[in-house]
Design an enzyme around this catalytic site. Structure first.
Site, PDB file in Angstrom:
ATOM      1  N   LYS A  69       0.841  -1.199   0.000  1.00 52.87           N
ATOM      2  CA  LYS A  69       0.000   0.000   0.000  1.00 52.87           C
ATOM      3  C   LYS A  69       0.873   1.246   0.000  1.00 52.87           C
ATOM      4  O   LYS A  69       0.631   2.198  -0.741  1.00 52.87           O
ATOM      5  CB  LYS A  69      -0.941  -0.008   1.221  1.00 52.87           C
ATOM      6  N   GLN A  98      -4.572  -1.126   9.531  1.00 48.94           N
ATOM      7  CA  GLN A  98      -4.592  -2.490   8.995  1.00 48.94           C
ATOM      8  C   GLN A  98      -5.221  -3.450  10.009  1.00 48.94           C
ATOM      9  O   GLN A  98      -4.887  -3.442  11.189  1.00 48.94           O
ATOM     10  CB  GLN A  98      -3.160  -2.923   8.642  1.00 48.94           C
ATOM     11  N   ASP A 118     -10.912   3.347   4.068  1.00 46.90           N
ATOM     12  CA  ASP A 118     -11.267   1.924   4.130  1.00 46.90           C
ATOM     13  C   ASP A 118     -12.782   1.729   4.044  1.00 46.90           C
ATOM     14  O   ASP A 118     -13.251   0.617   3.796  1.00 46.90           O
ATOM     15  CB  ASP A 118     -10.804   1.350   5.475  1.00 46.90           C
TER      16      ASP A 118
HETATM   17  N1  GUN Z   1      -7.152  -6.493   6.365  1.00 52.41           N
HETATM   18  C1  GUN Z   1      -7.575  -7.256   5.321  1.00 52.41           C
HETATM   19  N2  GUN Z   1      -8.200  -6.492   4.392  1.00 52.41           N
HETATM   20  C2  GUN Z   1      -8.153  -5.224   4.866  1.00 52.41           C
HETATM   21  C3  GUN Z   1      -8.622  -3.984   4.353  1.00 52.41           C
HETATM   22  O1  GUN Z   1      -9.226  -3.893   3.272  1.00 52.41           O
HETATM   23  N3  GUN Z   1      -8.383  -2.894   5.136  1.00 52.41           N
HETATM   24  C4  GUN Z   1      -7.747  -2.984   6.321  1.00 52.41           C
HETATM   25  N4  GUN Z   1      -7.566  -1.862   7.015  1.00 52.41           N
HETATM   26  N5  GUN Z   1      -7.305  -4.112   6.827  1.00 52.41           N
HETATM   27  C5  GUN Z   1      -7.503  -5.229   6.100  1.00 52.41           C
END
Ligand code: GUN
Length: 302
Positions: free
Chosen positions: A55, A99, A122
């Site tokens: 990311k 995350q 998100d």
């Molecule tokens: N963990 C797995 N998928 C995601 C996501 O799309 N966003 C976040 N913040 N954590 C995750």
């Protein structure tokens, strides 16, 4: 036997990311604004570390300002909340992503609801979930994975899914539920299935669109699929395999690619399908958050 078309998420994501780069340059040139993304990771889950690194790297390649906060697994909930507070008021940051999963002593809901809805790239804040479920997708930040899945479905079937039946396997807040909202908004007839669904195979067999998000390697096989269906595989499972006496990790989806390819019209591979689209949707959300913060419309353009 004809083989399903392979939906190339990597290529679609690359195309979208080129557009984001151009729009980011325009935003900087015309408005002196650089989209800023803060990614917070708590603990040392290896898969999360890989996702977060990707990311950050993608944000930088889009021309964004990007910061990563890596906190020890023992960090208190209060300290995570304090950091989110600081990021909420930091004008150089337009998108905040914490995350998941978080360590067990931290209340996930408390954290996701602490992120300002305008920086919630998100799409996990209740304000954004509310907008999405009431059909106001134009105003909501939509969770990145289902948003990416939807673009791939639209690329194949168009934006109006009237008369089509969609089955979502999995009812998570991150994928299953928002995916169902998006499909419903596009006029599909939607069924959400889960671990308590009886005769899951028979339910899936009715679907023109299948979205598998359960986290069980190769669970969906060709005999579950209606001929001509489109199959979106959200799963990322790590299988230990032995090649020439050496143990390796193989990334595998929730869908058995080989048998499903022989029946479906189109299918996303793993890797190279949903994964790259998820990351690029995060960039799209962050760019939009920056534009909104600057009083611009949040849509693409100048
Ligand atoms: N963990 C797995 N998928 C995601 C996501 O799309 N966003 C976040 N913040 N954590 C995750």
């Amino acid at each position: 036997m004809t083989q399903a078309q392979r939906i190339d998420g990597k290529a679609m994501a690359a195309e979208l990311s080129t557009k984001i780069v151009t729009e980011t340059e325009t935003l900087l040139r015309k408005h002196g604004l650089k989209p800023g993304l803060a990614v917070v990771i708590v603990g040392d889950d290896p898969a999360s570390q890989v996702y977060v690194r990707n990311k950050k790297r993608t944000a930088e390649s889009c021309g964004f300002y990007s910061v990563q906060h890596t906190l020890a697994a023992s960090t208190s909930q209060d300290d995570v909340l304090k950091l989110i507070d600081e990021l909420n008021s930091d004008i150089s940051i337009h998108g905040i992503l914490v995350q998941l999963p978080l360590p067990a002593h931290i209340d996930e809901q408390a954290i996701t609801q602490a992120v300002s809805p305008g920086k919630d790239v998100d799409g996990f804040h209740l304000v954004n979930i509310g907008k999405l479920t009431t059909g106001d997708t134009a105003a909501a930040f939509v969770p990145c994975t289902p948003a990416g899945c939807m673009l791939m479905i639209e690329a194949h079937l168009g934006s109006d899914l009237s008369g089509l039946s969609a089955v979502v396997i999995g009812r998570s807040n991150i994928v299953g539920k928002p995916m169902a909202s998006l499909l419903l908004r596009a006029n599909a007839t939607v069924t959400v299935t889960h671990s308590r669904t009886s005769d899951l195979a028979a339910v899936v067999r009715q679907a023109d669109i299948v979205v598998a998000a359960v986290g069980r390697a190769k669970m969906v096989t060709g005999d579950w699929i209606k001929p001509g269906a489109i199959v979106i595989d959200v799963g990322i499972n790590r299988l230990e395999i032995t090649v020439d006496g050496e143990t390796k990790t193989q990334l595998t989806g929730d869908v058995d690619f080989e048998s499903v390819s022989a029946v479906a019209a189109a299918i996303t591979p793993v890797p190279g399908g949903v994964g790259p689209m998820t990351i690029v949707m995060l960039m799209a959300n962050t760019l939009r958050a920056a534009r909104l913060a600057a009083g611009l419309d949040g849509q693409s353009g100048n």
